[in-house]
Design an enzyme around this catalytic site. Structure first.
Site, short mmCIF file in Angstrom:
data_model
loop_
_atom_site.label_atom_id
_atom_site.label_comp_id
_atom_site.label_asym_id
_atom_site.label_seq_id
_atom_site.Cartn_x
_atom_site.Cartn_y
_atom_site.Cartn_z
N GLY A 53 -0.56 2.73 -0.51
CA GLY A 53 -1.36 1.42 -0.54
C GLY A 53 -0.63 0.53 0.58
O GLY A 53 0.52 -0.02 0.57
N HIS A 54 -1.12 0.52 1.92
CA HIS A 54 -0.50 -0.29 3.01
C HIS A 54 -1.38 -1.42 3.19
O HIS A 54 -2.41 -1.50 3.44
CB HIS A 54 -0.42 0.88 4.08
CG HIS A 54 0.49 1.74 4.04
ND1 HIS A 54 0.77 2.87 4.85
CD2 HIS A 54 1.36 2.24 2.80
CE1 HIS A 54 1.71 3.64 4.46
NE2 HIS A 54 1.81 3.31 3.26
N GLY A 105 2.80 -1.04 6.26
CA GLY A 105 1.49 -1.32 6.99
C GLY A 105 1.64 -2.41 7.63
O GLY A 105 0.88 -2.54 8.92
N ASP A 144 6.57 0.48 -0.49
CA ASP A 144 6.06 -0.71 -0.84
C ASP A 144 6.89 -1.87 0.18
O ASP A 144 7.00 -3.09 -0.20
CB ASP A 144 5.69 -1.35 -2.02
CG ASP A 144 4.62 -0.48 -2.91
OD1 ASP A 144 3.92 0.24 -2.03
OD2 ASP A 144 4.77 -0.44 -4.19
N GLU A 145 7.48 -1.40 1.16
CA GLU A 145 8.61 -2.17 1.67
C GLU A 145 7.77 -3.13 2.85
O GLU A 145 8.50 -4.23 3.21
CB GLU A 145 9.37 -1.27 2.77
CG GLU A 145 10.39 -0.44 1.90
CD GLU A 145 9.77 1.15 1.58
OE1 GLU A 145 8.54 1.10 1.88
OE2 GLU A 145 10.46 1.92 1.18
N GLN A 150 5.28 6.02 1.12
CA GLN A 150 6.16 6.02 0.18
C GLN A 150 7.55 5.48 0.93
O GLN A 150 7.47 4.69 1.67
CB GLN A 150 6.40 7.42 -0.55
CG GLN A 150 5.24 7.72 -1.54
CD GLN A 150 3.98 8.27 -0.71
OE1 GLN A 150 4.10 9.01 0.14
NE2 GLN A 150 2.92 7.47 -0.80
P1 GDP Z 1 3.62 -0.75 2.23
O1 GDP Z 1 3.29 0.14 1.18
O2 GDP Z 1 5.24 -0.48 2.40
O3 GDP Z 1 2.86 -0.82 3.38
O4 GDP Z 1 3.83 -2.30 1.35
P2 GDP Z 1 2.72 -2.85 0.60
O5 GDP Z 1 1.52 -3.11 1.31
O6 GDP Z 1 2.37 -1.81 -0.54
O7 GDP Z 1 3.49 -3.90 -0.27
C1 GDP Z 1 4.00 -4.83 0.74
C2 GDP Z 1 3.44 -6.35 0.22
O8 GDP Z 1 4.07 -7.50 0.86
C3 GDP Z 1 2.11 -6.65 0.82
O9 GDP Z 1 1.49 -7.36 -0.19
C4 GDP Z 1 2.08 -7.42 2.00
O10 GDP Z 1 1.13 -8.09 2.39
C5 GDP Z 1 3.34 -8.29 1.40
N1 GDP Z 1 4.38 -8.62 2.55
C6 GDP Z 1 4.63 -7.68 3.97
N2 GDP Z 1 5.84 -8.42 4.52
C7 GDP Z 1 5.82 -9.71 3.80
C8 GDP Z 1 6.54 -10.94 4.19
O11 GDP Z 1 7.61 -10.78 4.96
N3 GDP Z 1 6.84 -11.63 3.18
C9 GDP Z 1 5.94 -11.93 2.10
N4 GDP Z 1 5.79 -12.90 1.50
N5 GDP Z 1 4.98 -10.86 1.94
C10 GDP Z 1 4.96 -9.75 2.85
P1 IMO Z 2 3.54 3.28 -0.13
O1 IMO Z 2 3.10 4.20 0.81
C1 IMO Z 2 5.45 2.67 -3.92
C2 IMO Z 2 5.50 6.46 -6.69
C3 IMO Z 2 4.76 6.26 -7.83
C4 IMO Z 2 5.60 7.35 -8.81
C5 IMO Z 2 6.04 8.23 -7.78
C6 IMO Z 2 5.40 9.31 -8.01
O2 IMO Z 2 2.50 2.22 -0.66
O3 IMO Z 2 4.91 2.63 -0.15
P2 IMO Z 2 2.90 10.19 -7.14
O4 IMO Z 2 1.63 9.60 -6.93
O5 IMO Z 2 3.36 10.11 -5.62
O6 IMO Z 2 2.95 11.34 -7.62
O7 IMO Z 2 3.79 9.23 -7.93
O8 IMO Z 2 6.14 7.71 -6.61
N1 IMO Z 2 4.92 5.87 -5.77
C7 IMO Z 2 4.85 4.92 -4.78
N2 IMO Z 2 5.54 3.77 -5.03
N3 IMO Z 2 4.72 2.68 -2.99
C8 IMO Z 2 4.12 4.00 -2.54
O9 IMO Z 2 3.43 4.09 -1.59
C9 IMO Z 2 4.08 4.99 -3.34
N4 IMO Z 2 3.60 6.28 -3.95
C10 IMO Z 2 4.09 7.00 -4.84
O10 IMO Z 2 4.62 4.86 -8.58
O11 IMO Z 2 6.79 6.49 -9.29
MG MG Z 3 2.33 0.12 -0.79
#
Ligand code: GDP
Ligand code: IMO
Ligand code: MG
Length: 423
Positions: free
Chosen positions: A40-41, A17, A13-14, A222
């Site tokens: 979830g990107h 996406g 979740d960095e 991840q």
């Molecule tokens: P991913 O799994 O690495 O693609 O990241 P996620 O989508 O799960 O989580 C990142 C969250 O941070 C999302 O809700 C994005 O819309 C949000 N996001 C990404 N970059 C920024 C940023 O620079 N500032 C803020 N406030 N939100 C951001």
């Molecule tokens: P993105 O691509 C954050 C975590 C789960 C759990 C562990 C194992 O959006 O960054 P799993 O379902 O893979 O067996 O779960 O990994 N996890 C994530 N945490 N972002 C993800 O994906 C994750 N995918 C799995 O919360 O701790």
């Molecule tokens: Mg994510």
């Protein structure tokens, strides 16, 4: 041509996406190489927010190809739902989405096994997303799995039944109650849908495209601290999320890897169980969660929040061979007068500056360096020259410590809220 790789350096979740979306214009092909619907990107543009789970993040640009590689595990039900939800955007899925024949299939019974395994672990549960990821990769390495290419074979149903019967024995062993019938019906319908998508031998396709001079961006899912080998085992996912995973998950040889983009938040989050040395279980942690909207894009679970962790980042930069860093969510730190950076740990009575083998049973207590905050709204900043001095100092400090340039700074969720630095 070489394949550039983009991946997360923390616990997921960095903001992968978002940055894939920003970088997509520079590539012809975007390819996912591991993970599955546990990802979830999030992408935001034109005031619309999209969350992708299995589909690569280049799908919104009509001139780009998107490949789901052999290293990915696919749940046809979630894939169909994802495609159905995107139909209104006139995406040409038949042309722009290509799926590897060798990608493994997540069965409904894999999802049940995931749930039963978590239940059996009790308070030691991994905190899995319950999408069936672990059991599917177990069947892959156990040489029992079903692959996308198998759905075209005459004996597919027989092989499916054989595998499900094995799963039923395991579910009985776990004394897990389940109702598979309704799930199976939906799954079989989704398999028919999958058959009509563009299923290819993606390793040949990608290598041919590279020979033609096409540019490929591999999109990680991840984060490196969730990697099956290098993450905080056993609290990890079941795939190799690091750069090497792009080689095995796409059929690209190591000498074809180009730049590696390492994405990290300006602080740190984790969803699910497991060690997190710099976690803040206090008002500051709650404030990071509130201001940063730190709730999972796949499960909606609150994310655990804490300060940035340099020993952990140095470790993941090393195992990935990161060449460019992207710092995300700098705008969230605008709400803090003081920013802490974990530089060392106190571990077994000693001060150490590396990520130790066992952080599960032995506590690694963070040691912090305090830096001044900037208290300036960054969300409308478009140029690096507009950065407050404290932010520039924060960036310089991290670059010096991490020994890799920070080439992108993100100041909001929208595609436009991105500053490309000339370093
Ligand atoms: P991913 O799994 O690495 O693609 O990241 P996620 O989508 O799960 O989580 C990142 C969250 O941070 C999302 O809700 C994005 O819309 C949000 N996001 C990404 N970059 C920024 C940023 O620079 N500032 C803020 N406030 N939100 C951001
Ligand atoms: P993105 O691509 C954050 C975590 C789960 C759990 C562990 C194992 O959006 O960054 P799993 O379902 O893979 O067996 O779960 O990994 N996890 C994530 N945490 N972002 C993800 O994906 C994750 N995918 C799995 O919360 O701790
Ligand atoms: Mg994510």
């Amino acid at each position: 041509m070489k394949v550039d790789v983009l991946l997360g350096l923390q616990w997921g979740d960095e903001g992968k996406g978002k940055i894939v979306d920003v970088l997509t214009p520079g590539y012809e092909i975007i390819a996912r190489f591991q993970g599955g619907p546990n990802a979830g990107h999030t992408l935001e543009f034109n005031d619309i927010k999209h969350v992708l789970h299995t589909i690569p993040s280049g799908i919104f640009r009509s001139d780009k190809l998107n490949v789901i590689g052999n290293g990915v595990v696919i749940d046809p039900i979630t894939l169909k739902k994802e495609i159905d939800a995107l139909m209104k955007y006139n995406i040409n899925f038949n042309e722009n989405l290509l799926i590897s024949k060798k990608a493994h299939l997540i069965l409904p019974s894999h999802r049940l096994l995931d749930a039963s395994s978590e239940k059996a672990k009790g308070k030691n549960k991994i905190g899995s997303t319950l999408k069936g990821i672990g059991p599917t990769y177990m069947d892959k390495t156990g040489r029992n799995g079903l692959r996308v290419g198998d759905v075209f074979e005459d004996n597919f149903k027989e092989r499916y039944t054989k595998l499900v019967n094995k799963h039923k024995t395991l579910l009985d062993f776990y004394e897990f109650d389940y109702d598979l019938d309704s799930m199976e019906e939906e799954w079989m319908k989704s398999i028919d849908f999958l058959k009509n998508l563009n299923v290819i031998e993606s390793e040949h396709f990608l290598n041919n495209k590279l020979k033609e001079g096409k540019r490929v961006l591999a999109e990680g899912a991840q984060g490196s601290l969730l990697d099956i080998d290098f993450g905080t085992y056993p609290f990890v996912t079941s795939s190799n999320t690091v750069t090497a995973g792009a080689c095995t998950g796409l059929g690209i040889s190591p000498n074809k890897i180009g730049d590696v983009y390492g994405i990290f938040k300006a602080y740190c989050t984790r969803v699910g169980s497991g060690p997190f040395p710099s976690e803040l279980n206090d008002d500051v942690g709650q404030k990071l969660r509130d201001v940063g909207h730190e709730y999972g894009a796949t499960t909606g679970r609150p994310r655990r929040c804490g300060w940035i962790d340099l020993p952990a980042l140095k470790y993941t930069i090393m195992v990935n061979g990161v060449t460019k860093l992207c710092m995300m969510k700098a705008d969230i730190l605008s709400h803090f007068d003081v920013i802490n950076v974990c530089t060392h740990y106190r571990y077994k009575g000693e001060v150490i500056d590396y990520f130790p083998y066992d952080v599960v049973d032995i506590e690694a207590e963070p040691i912090y360096k305090e830096l001044p905050g900037w208290n300036v709204d960054l969300t409308k900043v478009t140029l690096e020259s507009e950065f407050p001095k404290e932010l520039s100092d924060y960036i310089s400090y991290l670059e010096k410590e991490l020994e890799v340039p920070i080439t992108i700074v993100s100041v909001g969720p929208d595609r436009k809220q991105t500053i490309i630095r000339s370093v």
